[in-house]
Design an enzyme around this catalytic site. Structure first.
Site, PDB file in Angstrom:
ATOM      1  CD  GLU A  25      37.917  24.721  -5.384  1.00 18.95           C
ATOM      2  OE1 GLU A  25      38.860  23.963  -5.090  1.00 18.95           O
ATOM      3  OE2 GLU A  25      36.861  24.319  -5.923  1.00 18.95           O
ATOM      4  CG  ASN A 172      38.493  21.507 -11.793  1.00 15.06           C
ATOM      5  OD1 ASN A 172      39.704  21.300 -11.711  1.00 15.06           O
ATOM      6  ND2 ASN A 172      37.641  21.052 -10.884  1.00 15.06           N
ATOM      7  CD  GLU A 173      39.139  17.147  -9.931  1.00 12.66           C
ATOM      8  OE1 GLU A 173      38.120  16.809  -9.306  1.00 12.66           O
ATOM      9  OE2 GLU A 173      40.287  17.073  -9.443  1.00 12.66           O
ATOM     10  CE1 TYR A 238      44.752  18.072  -3.875  1.00  4.99           C
ATOM     11  CE2 TYR A 238      43.406  17.084  -5.608  1.00  4.99           C
ATOM     12  CZ  TYR A 238      43.834  18.194  -4.903  1.00  4.99           C
ATOM     13  OH  TYR A 238      43.336  19.439  -5.232  1.00  4.99           O
ATOM     14  CD  GLU A 295      42.442  20.714  -8.278  1.00  5.24           C
ATOM     15  OE1 GLU A 295      42.139  19.824  -7.449  1.00  5.24           O
ATOM     16  OE2 GLU A 295      41.607  21.366  -8.924  1.00  5.24           O
ATOM     17  CD  GLN A 344      42.197  24.873  -2.939  1.00  6.05           C
ATOM     18  OE1 GLN A 344      41.780  25.951  -2.524  1.00  6.05           O
ATOM     19  NE2 GLN A 344      41.400  23.989  -3.558  1.00  6.05           N
TER      20      GLN A 344
HETATM   21  O1  AHR Z   1      41.347  21.029  -4.216  1.00  4.79           O
HETATM   22  C1  AHR Z   1      40.130  20.524  -3.801  1.00  4.79           C
HETATM   23  C2  AHR Z   1      39.357  19.856  -4.916  1.00  4.79           C
HETATM   24  O2  AHR Z   1      40.013  18.727  -5.359  1.00  4.79           O
HETATM   25  C3  AHR Z   1      39.151  20.665  -6.164  1.00  4.79           C
HETATM   26  O3  AHR Z   1      38.079  21.539  -6.076  1.00  4.79           O
HETATM   27  C4  AHR Z   1      38.874  19.618  -7.188  1.00  4.79           C
HETATM   28  O4  AHR Z   1      39.269  20.011  -8.481  1.00  4.79           O
HETATM   29  C5  AHR Z   1      39.644  18.412  -6.675  1.00  4.79           C
HETATM   30  O5  AHR Z   1      38.874  17.276  -6.670  1.00  4.79           O
END
Ligand code: AHR
Length: 491
Positions: A25, A172-173, A238, A295, A344
């Protein structure tokens, strides 16, 4: 003592190479300085891409790269990132540290990076703040061969041939940074936007924005309303050691309880895959639509003294364990999980690579991707484990994680991690009636806090391990604590 059972005769489906995908990103030092330094940099580069980073990534055979975001994607206007660099518009990267984005890395540079890596392309379009026309024209710019305003513009900017866009994400999101939409609204908008993501040449796989972790309602609604219009549905999850965003925990300074809690929270991924997958099954029993976990990874407090908006964190053997657990899960659920992109690739969150000026460090996570590359494109094999459990503050986890495949090279590959921070484990791998031959084992191993730094870059590294032995139809491994192993043999 633990036992792993592998049935080399039972092939359960293909492990898509894209499960080993990456995400880059416009965030902190991921693209700028981590990957792209520009052609005039003192740092050795090829067409602006760091040679050291590209060469290291080629070793782990990156299959697909997602770009330009993340939250950045829904603020990105692709036309700002093409044409002569000195004329490119500057913008503020409001999401990530408020830095000036000079747009020197744009579509042409991304395609060049993917060419150098030899990987597939996954472009994430802007639905949150962009128009249907803008999205449509981006696709035309990249993939239309004939004469048209966008195709002519591409040629004028120096690119005669069309590029291959393998995957295209529509937003995205969008339940959050991508527009705070409700599932029903997003699903309707998705139907509209994707209509104009045209297939001018080869088919573009369209990916809809999926749920935030356990938002099952999102998956249900989006599948119900728009399931027939997509090839993939994303999922973001995450691993945070602590619940609180303002105090997620340090990447390097943690205790054993934090270590195990982190692993337990990683295992939640399995429930997410099963439950989202179950909902998808009810709308798509043929499993035509892939679950794209685009992600995933660990998210800690940033390294002390670094910009909080840059999400720069160190990486230890704990991260290696998180990667080992997740990748084994993705392999074992490859009937539905068709792609995954760790967040990432460089200098951000659970990165493969850290850079400082012209120096580069490979993280423990990098080595897990190295050990696991054997599974790319392989056939998943039936396998199971019988092992002791480890108590964590949040419940128990199995002491061992495993997955097995039959590789494109005709060999059986098994990846195993001993999750215990302090106890070795004797693991017997049983092959039923089959007799293993030509055994080789490679591994990474260390204390749970071990990491690679610029001062000590080789503290954690891959080693060939000679101590595995064959006993009849079994392989016996006296595994040290906190290790990740790749076992390869003929059966
Ligand atoms: O990876 C960091 C961020 O996490 C991304 O930009 C977003 O899609 C997610 O919330």
């Amino acid at each position: 003592m633990a036992d792993i059972y592998v049935n080399a005769k039972k092939k359960l489906g293909k492990i898509n190479r894209e499960i080993y995908g990456q995400f880059s990103e416009h965030l902190g030092r991921c693209i700028y300085s981590g990957i792209y330094v520009g052609e005039d940099s003192q740092i050795p580069n090829r067409n602006g891409m760091r040679t050291d980073v590209v060469e290291a990534l080629k070793q782990i055979r990156v299959p697909v790269l997602r770009w330009p975001g993340g939250c950045f994607a829904d603020e990105y206007h692709w036309k700002d990132g093409i044409g002569p660099k000195e004329k490119r518009k500057k913008m503020i990267n409001t999401h990530w540290g408020g830095t000036i984005e000079d747009n020197s890395f744009g579509t042409h540079e991304f395609m060049e990076l993917c060419r150098q890596l030899g990987c597939k392309t996954y472009i994430n379009g802007n639905m949150g703040s962009g128009t249907v026309q803008e999205m449509s024209e981006w696709v035309e710019y990249m993939t239309f061969e004939g004469t048209s305003p966008m195709a002519d513009w591409r040629r004028k900017n120096g690119q005669e041939d069309i590029w291959k866009v393998d995957y295209f994400g529509v937003g995205n999101e969008n339940w959050g940074c991508g527009g705070n939409m409700r599932a029903e609204y997003y699903a309707d908008e998705y139907r509209r936007y994707q209509t104009y993501v045209r297939n001018y040449g080869s088919k573009i796989q369209k990916i809809a924005c999926g749920a935030n972790a356990d938002d099952y309602n999102w998956t249900r609604k989006v599948m119900e309303i728009a399931g027939n219009y997509m090839d993939g549905l994303s999922l973001h999850y995450y691993t945070l050691p602590n619940e609180k965003w303002e105090h997620k925990g340090s990447a390097t300074e943690f205790e054993e309880a934090d270590y195990y809690r982190t692993l337990k929270k990683t295992y939640y991924m399995e429930e997410l895959i099963q439950r989202h997958g179950g909902i998808m099954d009810s709308y798509d029993p043929q499993k035509r639509v892939g679950l794209m976990i685009d992600e995933w990874g660990t998210w800690y407090d940033v390294e002390p003294g670094t910009n909080p908006g840059f999400l720069y964190q160190q990486n230890t053997m704990r991260d290696a364990m998180v990667a080992a657990i997740n990748l084994n899960l993705f392999n074992r659920h490859c009937d539905r999980v068709k792609m995954a992109n760790i967040a990432q690739m460089v200098n951000v969150l659970q990165a493969m690579i850290l850079t400082e000026g012209d120096a580069m460090v490979l993280t423990p996570t990098y080595y897990v991707f190295d050990l696991y590359q054997c599974h790319q494109g392989a056939e998943l094999l039936e396998s199971s484990v019988n092992c002791g459990e480890i108590e964590t503050e949040l419940g128990t986890i199995p002491g061992i994680t495993q997955s097995a495949s039959f590789g494109e090279d005709g060999k059986v590959h098994i990846t195993i991690a001993n999750l215990s921070a302090d106890r070795g484990e004797a693991v017997t791998v049983h092959f039923g009636e089959d007799m293993p031959a030509e055994l080789s084992v490679e591994m990474i191993c260390g204390g749970m806090r071990d990491k690679n730094t610029f001062e000590e870059p080789d503290c954690v590294k891959k080693v060939v391990w000679k101590e595995g032995r064959m006993e009849g139809n079994c392989v016996v491994l006296e595994l040290p604590a906190c290790c990740v192993v790749h076992l390869e043999c003929l059966v």
